[in-house]
Design a protein around this motif. Sequence first.
Motif, PDB file in Angstrom:
ATOM      1  N   ASN A 109       1.260  -1.057  -0.255  1.00 23.80           N
ATOM      2  CA  ASN A 109      -0.026  -0.333   0.327  1.00 23.80           C
ATOM      3  C   ASN A 109       0.887   0.701  -0.419  1.00 23.80           C
ATOM      4  O   ASN A 109       0.564   2.075   1.025  1.00 23.80           O
ATOM      5  N   PRO A 110       1.805   1.496  -1.385  1.00 21.15           N
ATOM      6  CA  PRO A 110       2.247   2.798  -0.779  1.00 21.15           C
ATOM      7  C   PRO A 110       1.007   4.294  -1.083  1.00 21.15           C
ATOM      8  O   PRO A 110       0.281   4.332  -1.923  1.00 21.15           O
ATOM      9  N   VAL A 111       1.492   5.277  -0.286  1.00 26.84           N
ATOM     10  CA  VAL A 111       0.421   6.727  -0.809  1.00 26.84           C
ATOM     11  C   VAL A 111       1.359   7.436  -0.445  1.00 26.84           C
ATOM     12  O   VAL A 111       2.445   7.424  -0.090  1.00 26.84           O
ATOM     13  N   ALA A 112       1.684   8.571  -1.701  1.00 27.23           N
ATOM     14  CA  ALA A 112       1.920   9.623  -1.703  1.00 27.23           C
ATOM     15  C   ALA A 112       1.216  10.920  -0.549  1.00 27.23           C
ATOM     16  O   ALA A 112       0.472  11.173  -0.406  1.00 27.23           O
ATOM     17  N   VAL A 113       1.808  11.363   0.184  1.00 25.85           N
ATOM     18  CA  VAL A 113       1.349  12.335   0.602  1.00 25.85           C
ATOM     19  C   VAL A 113       2.289  14.089   0.793  1.00 25.85           C
ATOM     20  O   VAL A 113       3.214  13.855   0.727  1.00 25.85           O
ATOM     21  N   ASP A 114       1.509  14.724  -0.093  1.00 28.99           N
ATOM     22  CA  ASP A 114       1.757  16.249  -0.236  1.00 28.99           C
ATOM     23  C   ASP A 114       3.214  15.573  -0.989  1.00 28.99           C
ATOM     24  O   ASP A 114       4.460  16.469  -1.005  1.00 28.99           O
ATOM     25  N   PRO A 115       2.875  15.070  -1.842  1.00 34.37           N
ATOM     26  CA  PRO A 115       4.262  14.342  -3.082  1.00 34.37           C
ATOM     27  C   PRO A 115       5.028  16.058  -3.720  1.00 34.37           C
ATOM     28  O   PRO A 115       4.367  16.542  -4.774  1.00 34.37           O
ATOM     29  N   ASP A 116       6.296  15.120  -3.951  1.00 36.04           N
ATOM     30  CA  ASP A 116       6.902  15.922  -5.184  1.00 36.04           C
ATOM     31  C   ASP A 116       6.180  15.945  -6.705  1.00 36.04           C
ATOM     32  O   ASP A 116       5.182  14.751  -6.623  1.00 36.04           O
ATOM     33  N   ASP A 117       6.739  16.823  -7.551  1.00 39.26           N
ATOM     34  CA  ASP A 117       6.353  16.362  -8.821  1.00 39.26           C
ATOM     35  C   ASP A 117       6.335  15.403  -9.550  1.00 39.26           C
ATOM     36  O   ASP A 117       5.418  14.415 -10.706  1.00 39.26           O
ATOM     37  N   ILE A 118       7.722  14.958  -9.745  1.00 41.05           N
ATOM     38  CA  ILE A 118       7.842  13.766  -9.637  1.00 41.05           C
ATOM     39  C   ILE A 118       7.234  12.351  -9.008  1.00 41.05           C
ATOM     40  O   ILE A 118       6.509  11.793 -10.419  1.00 41.05           O
ATOM     41  N   LEU A 119       6.915  12.246  -8.229  1.00 45.64           N
ATOM     42  CA  LEU A 119       6.482  11.423  -6.950  1.00 45.64           C
ATOM     43  C   LEU A 119       4.979  11.102  -7.071  1.00 45.64           C
ATOM     44  O   LEU A 119       4.206  10.372  -7.633  1.00 45.64           O
ATOM     45  N   ARG A 120       4.664  12.509  -7.294  1.00 52.48           N
ATOM     46  CA  ARG A 120       2.789  12.968  -7.548  1.00 52.48           C
ATOM     47  C   ARG A 120       2.279  11.858  -9.569  1.00 52.48           C
ATOM     48  O   ARG A 120       1.539  11.804  -9.476  1.00 52.48           O
ATOM     49  N   GLU A 121       3.567  12.376 -10.414  1.00 49.80           N
ATOM     50  CA  GLU A 121       3.194  12.052 -11.383  1.00 49.80           C
ATOM     51  C   GLU A 121       3.203  10.283 -12.199  1.00 49.80           C
ATOM     52  O   GLU A 121       1.603  10.005 -12.233  1.00 49.80           O
ATOM     53  N   HIS A 122       3.927  10.065 -10.953  1.00 52.79           N
ATOM     54  CA  HIS A 122       4.456   8.044 -10.562  1.00 52.79           C
ATOM     55  C   HIS A 122       2.390   7.633 -10.472  1.00 52.79           C
ATOM     56  O   HIS A 122       2.514   7.014 -10.595  1.00 52.79           O
TER      57      HIS A 122
END
Length: 218
Positions: free
Chosen positions: A192-205
């Motif tokens: 269960n990976p969760v992006a938290v207030d992610p940077d742009d690269i992580l958000r896109e991924h």
Amino acid sequence: MSLAIFDLDNTLIADDSDFLWGQFLVDQGIVDKEQYEQANLRFYQDYKQGRLDIVEFLNFSLAPLARHDAEQLFQWRRQFVEQVINPILLQPAKDLVNKHRDQGDTLLVITATNRFVTEPIVQLYGIDNLLATTPEFVDGRYTGRFNGIPCYQDGKVKLLQQWLQHSNESMKNSWFYSDSHNDLPLLQQVDNPVAVDPDDILREHAEQAGWPVISLRG
């Protein structure tokens, strides 16, 4: 019960404790303002762009620990936590941690910031398990060097694997919350990976992979 893993900087807290510690040293006159501040900013920019030389950075960031006795360092650290860290603690992050705690999950923080800086911060969230780069401590003093594997990018995965071998935990139904694309190696290891207030690269991924994207800043 599951393993709930959290990144620290810009995930559980609203800034980067490593960078802020460096600024604190500058503001207190503990290090040379002109040279240290410029280098601290350069390393932080390298981190955000995913090109940080972690060994070079650790040699830089741990050097001030070797110049002062432990009692003085711990006093400065208490002041740092009170003045700089307490204002950037996040109540939604505390609520998320407590949600996993109430479910009986094992709580673990994995952070690239060294243990000297992060240990008291993690304790504020009531989390006992911490994986971080460990500064070398010999005969009551820090040496400016580090022990073992730097807890950064793939190093986080390696340190987690070592920790799992010595614990009763498993990765079944595991969670990992992070803001940074530097954590993609570990995010790809959990169920269960969760992006938290992610940077742009992580958000896109995360959007391409269908991972949840949440904010703890509200």
